[in-house]
Design an enzyme around this catalytic site. Sequence first.
Site, short mmCIF file in Angstrom:
data_model
loop_
_atom_site.label_atom_id
_atom_site.label_comp_id
_atom_site.label_asym_id
_atom_site.label_seq_id
_atom_site.Cartn_x
_atom_site.Cartn_y
_atom_site.Cartn_z
N HIS A 14 40.11 35.57 27.09
CA HIS A 14 39.93 36.28 25.83
C HIS A 14 39.33 35.32 24.81
CE1 HIS A 14 43.10 39.52 26.89
NE2 HIS A 14 41.88 39.92 27.19
N GLY A 61 34.35 41.50 29.12
CA GLY A 61 35.56 42.28 29.36
C GLY A 61 35.54 43.64 28.69
N ASP A 66 36.17 43.23 33.17
CA ASP A 66 37.49 43.14 33.82
C ASP A 66 37.57 44.13 34.98
OD1 ASP A 66 38.31 41.28 31.87
OD2 ASP A 66 39.05 42.85 30.56
N ASP A 86 45.18 36.45 25.81
CA ASP A 86 45.85 36.21 24.54
C ASP A 86 46.85 37.34 24.29
OD1 ASP A 86 46.67 35.69 21.99
OD2 ASP A 86 44.66 35.54 21.14
N HIS A 93 40.19 46.60 24.90
CA HIS A 93 40.10 47.00 26.30
C HIS A 93 41.41 46.71 27.05
CE1 HIS A 93 39.10 42.77 26.12
NE2 HIS A 93 39.21 42.67 27.42
N ASP A 96 42.01 48.08 30.49
CA ASP A 96 41.27 47.40 31.55
C ASP A 96 41.99 46.12 31.97
OD1 ASP A 96 39.46 49.40 31.04
OD2 ASP A 96 37.92 48.08 30.20
N ARG A 102 47.24 44.81 37.44
CA ARG A 102 47.81 45.70 38.47
C ARG A 102 47.13 45.48 39.82
NH1 ARG A 102 46.82 50.09 35.97
NH2 ARG A 102 48.71 50.03 34.74
#
Length: 125
Positions: A14, A61, A66, A86, A93, A96, A102
């Site tokens: 980030h 991202g 991402d 962060d 996002h 995302d 996940r």
Amino acid sequence: MKKNKIKTIALIAHDNKKHEMVNWALANKETLKQYKLCGTGTTSRLIAEATGLEVKGYLSGPMGGDLQIGAKAAEGGVDVIIFFWDPLQAQPHDPDVKALLRIAVVYDIPIATNRATANLILKNY
């Protein structure tokens, strides 16, 4: 996974963590030379410029990078994710980001979200 396959590490950071990611990559440049590297937009460019390493860039991202890396991971094209995120800054996002985390869990992909964990993974992988 094939024994002789060169493993791929995805590098993501980030905005408030990009400087930390670049410093980490510089400190681990010799080890990172052994891997294929990819990353999201600005992060991949900054690391490539600072280290001289080849880093395949995806979209930024917020623009889908991402998700691109998550898709590659689900397909078996990413072996490790180093993601300096962060947690104190709201991200537009965020869904995302959660999807990428996940995917890492579902497909049992080592994922580091800070420098200490990144060091452990790189040392032991």
